[in-house]
Design a protein around this motif. Structure first.
Motif, PDB file in Angstrom:
ATOM      1  N   PHE A 137      13.878 -37.233 -28.905  1.00  0.00           N
ATOM      2  CA  PHE A 137      12.612 -36.251 -30.039  1.00  0.00           C
ATOM      3  C   PHE A 137      13.015 -36.748 -31.335  1.00  0.00           C
ATOM      4  N   SER A 138      12.156 -35.708 -31.389  1.00  0.00           N
ATOM      5  CA  SER A 138      12.727 -35.294 -33.415  1.00  0.00           C
ATOM      6  C   SER A 138      12.609 -34.500 -33.827  1.00  0.00           C
ATOM      7  N   GLY A 139      13.786 -33.888 -32.896  1.00  0.00           N
ATOM      8  CA  GLY A 139      14.715 -32.439 -33.214  1.00  0.00           C
ATOM      9  C   GLY A 139      14.359 -31.558 -32.611  1.00  0.00           C
ATOM     10  N   MET A 140      14.431 -30.004 -32.812  1.00  0.00           N
ATOM     11  CA  MET A 140      14.765 -29.004 -31.942  1.00  0.00           C
ATOM     12  C   MET A 140      13.428 -28.082 -32.176  1.00  0.00           C
ATOM     13  N   GLY A 155      22.626 -24.325 -41.948  1.00  0.00           N
ATOM     14  CA  GLY A 155      23.388 -23.548 -41.162  1.00  0.00           C
ATOM     15  C   GLY A 155      22.451 -22.547 -40.173  1.00  0.00           C
ATOM     16  N   LEU A 156      21.578 -22.361 -40.642  1.00  0.00           N
ATOM     17  CA  LEU A 156      20.773 -21.377 -39.786  1.00  0.00           C
ATOM     18  C   LEU A 156      19.963 -21.537 -38.682  1.00  0.00           C
ATOM     19  N   LEU A 157      19.779 -22.886 -38.647  1.00  0.00           N
ATOM     20  CA  LEU A 157      19.902 -23.704 -37.707  1.00  0.00           C
ATOM     21  C   LEU A 157      21.794 -23.150 -36.351  1.00  0.00           C
ATOM     22  N   LEU A 158      22.474 -23.655 -37.372  1.00  0.00           N
ATOM     23  CA  LEU A 158      23.592 -23.460 -36.491  1.00  0.00           C
ATOM     24  C   LEU A 158      23.533 -21.939 -35.750  1.00  0.00           C
ATOM     25  N   SER A 159      23.305 -21.244 -36.650  1.00  0.00           N
ATOM     26  CA  SER A 159      22.944 -19.953 -36.052  1.00  0.00           C
ATOM     27  C   SER A 159      21.861 -19.687 -35.265  1.00  0.00           C
ATOM     28  N   LEU A 160      21.002 -20.618 -34.658  1.00  0.00           N
ATOM     29  CA  LEU A 160      20.123 -20.085 -34.103  1.00  0.00           C
ATOM     30  C   LEU A 160      21.034 -20.567 -33.006  1.00  0.00           C
ATOM     31  N   ASP A 161      21.570 -21.993 -32.932  1.00  0.00           N
ATOM     32  CA  ASP A 161      22.168 -22.683 -31.646  1.00  0.00           C
ATOM     33  C   ASP A 161      22.993 -21.695 -30.767  1.00  0.00           C
ATOM     34  N   LYS A 162      23.739 -20.913 -31.824  1.00  0.00           N
ATOM     35  CA  LYS A 162      24.578 -20.362 -31.060  1.00  0.00           C
ATOM     36  C   LYS A 162      24.441 -19.291 -30.446  1.00  0.00           C
ATOM     37  N   GLU A 163      23.142 -18.326 -30.783  1.00  0.00           N
ATOM     38  CA  GLU A 163      21.912 -17.392 -29.922  1.00  0.00           C
ATOM     39  C   GLU A 163      21.876 -18.073 -28.857  1.00  0.00           C
ATOM     40  N   LEU A 164      21.157 -19.544 -28.674  1.00  0.00           N
ATOM     41  CA  LEU A 164      20.404 -20.162 -27.583  1.00  0.00           C
ATOM     42  C   LEU A 164      21.304 -20.572 -26.812  1.00  0.00           C
ATOM     43  N   GLY A 165      22.767 -20.800 -27.187  1.00  0.00           N
ATOM     44  CA  GLY A 165      23.692 -20.818 -26.431  1.00  0.00           C
ATOM     45  C   GLY A 165      24.145 -19.203 -25.068  1.00  0.00           C
ATOM     46  N   THR A 166      23.949 -18.742 -25.704  1.00  0.00           N
ATOM     47  CA  THR A 166      24.236 -17.321 -25.065  1.00  0.00           C
ATOM     48  C   THR A 166      23.462 -16.859 -23.483  1.00  0.00           C
ATOM     49  N   ARG A 167      22.763 -18.068 -23.675  1.00  0.00           N
ATOM     50  CA  ARG A 167      21.941 -17.987 -22.582  1.00  0.00           C
ATOM     51  C   ARG A 167      22.441 -17.845 -21.425  1.00  0.00           C
ATOM     52  N   VAL A 168      22.171 -17.556 -20.245  1.00  0.00           N
ATOM     53  CA  VAL A 168      23.456 -17.323 -19.198  1.00  0.00           C
ATOM     54  C   VAL A 168      21.691 -17.433 -18.070  1.00  0.00           C
ATOM     55  N   TYR A 169      22.329 -18.609 -17.124  1.00  0.00           N
ATOM     56  CA  TYR A 169      21.292 -18.811 -15.882  1.00  0.00           C
ATOM     57  C   TYR A 169      21.507 -18.069 -14.933  1.00  0.00           C
ATOM     58  N   ALA A 170      20.362 -17.123 -13.938  1.00  0.00           N
ATOM     59  CA  ALA A 170      20.221 -16.483 -13.303  1.00  0.00           C
ATOM     60  C   ALA A 170      19.395 -16.920 -12.480  1.00  0.00           C
ATOM     61  N   ASN A 171      19.711 -16.935 -11.304  1.00  0.00           N
ATOM     62  CA  ASN A 171      18.751 -18.094  -9.747  1.00  0.00           C
ATOM     63  C   ASN A 171      17.845 -16.813  -9.643  1.00  0.00           C
ATOM     64  N   PRO A 172      16.523 -16.231  -9.887  1.00  0.00           N
ATOM     65  CA  PRO A 172      15.279 -15.563  -9.375  1.00  0.00           C
ATOM     66  C   PRO A 172      15.406 -15.140  -8.299  1.00  0.00           C
ATOM     67  N   PHE A 173      15.848 -16.500  -6.952  1.00  0.00           N
ATOM     68  CA  PHE A 173      15.739 -16.557  -6.475  1.00  0.00           C
ATOM     69  C   PHE A 173      16.617 -16.749  -5.133  1.00  0.00           C
ATOM     70  N   ALA A 208      23.097 -34.739 -30.292  1.00  0.00           N
ATOM     71  CA  ALA A 208      22.814 -33.818 -31.402  1.00  0.00           C
ATOM     72  C   ALA A 208      23.949 -33.342 -31.890  1.00  0.00           C
ATOM     73  N   GLY A 209      24.370 -32.506 -30.450  1.00  0.00           N
ATOM     74  CA  GLY A 209      25.801 -31.550 -31.471  1.00  0.00           C
ATOM     75  C   GLY A 209      24.907 -30.147 -31.055  1.00  0.00           C
ATOM     76  N   LEU A 210      24.098 -29.626 -30.701  1.00  0.00           N
ATOM     77  CA  LEU A 210      23.837 -28.442 -30.740  1.00  0.00           C
ATOM     78  C   LEU A 210      23.929 -28.052 -28.534  1.00  0.00           C
ATOM     79  N   LYS A 211      25.348 -27.702 -28.460  1.00  0.00           N
ATOM     80  CA  LYS A 211      25.460 -27.032 -27.795  1.00  0.00           C
ATOM     81  C   LYS A 211      25.230 -25.669 -27.098  1.00  0.00           C
ATOM     82  N   GLY A 212      24.424 -25.246 -27.647  1.00  0.00           N
ATOM     83  CA  GLY A 212      23.738 -23.905 -27.604  1.00  0.00           C
ATOM     84  C   GLY A 212      22.375 -24.145 -26.797  1.00  0.00           C
TER      85      GLY A 212
END
Length: 174
Positions: free
Chosen positions: A80-83, A149-167, A34-38
């Motif tokens: 899915f029907s969207g985010m 526009g706001l969805l793209l802003s949220l998408d950018k925010e979501l894209g900042t998540r970095v995976y760190a293995n808790p174990f 859907a183009g929502l890389k974040g």
């Protein structure tokens, strides 16, 4: 050694964790398409976290002298029907996980297995964050409505998540 009932409950939860990982990976593919890389990044990181949980539970079962009889996984939804739909399903999945983990904690206490209780309580406490995170994203999506526009802003925010293995120790299974 774990009792048969605790082993079965942990194996069921291991399977649920893998099923969640599979679902979140499918959601990630949908978001990417859907183009929502974040959002895709956030969901992919969530998938990896759920898989780490499954491996951690597997290792715990083995360390306690039991053998997990792994269960089949269902194919996850691919459409899915969207985010909003996706993150409502994330929240529903996390709430189901919370219930299952609470049930395991109760069973561990009934069986007087304090080691298992302590093990599962890490997950019980983690679920507070998991549900809050999904709820927060849903609240933002509700505020955004149809504003792309706001969805793209949220998408950018979501894209900042970095995976760190808790174990990280589980990456080198015995």
């Amino acid at each position: 050694m774990l009792s048969e009932t605790l082993t079965a409950a942990l194996v069921k939860q291991l399977n649920n964790e893998m099923g969640s990982a599979y679902l979140y990976l499918s959601m990630s593919a949908y978001a990417e398409d859907a183009g929502l890389k974040g959002a895709a990044t956030w969901l992919y990181a969530q998938s990896r976290e759920e898989m780490a949980h499954a491996i951690h539970m597997y290792q715990y079962i083995m360390d306690r002298g039991s053998k997990p009889a792994l269960l089949a996984l269902e194919a996850p939804a691919a459409s899915f029907s969207g985010m909003g739909d996706i993150f409502n399903k994330v929240l529903a999945s996390e709430r189901a996980t919370t219930k299952n983990l609470n049930d395991i904690a109760t069973l561990a206490m009934k069986e007087n297995d304090h080691a298992c209780y302590q093990f599962i309580m890490w997950y019980v406490n983690e679920q507070v964050e998991e549900e809050a995170s999904a709820s927060d994203i849903i609240a933002k999506l509700d505020m955004i409505g149809d504003n792309k526009g706001l969805l793209l802003s949220l998408d950018k925010e979501l894209g900042t998540r970095v995976y760190a293995n808790p174990f990280p120790a589980d990456e080198k299974l015995n």
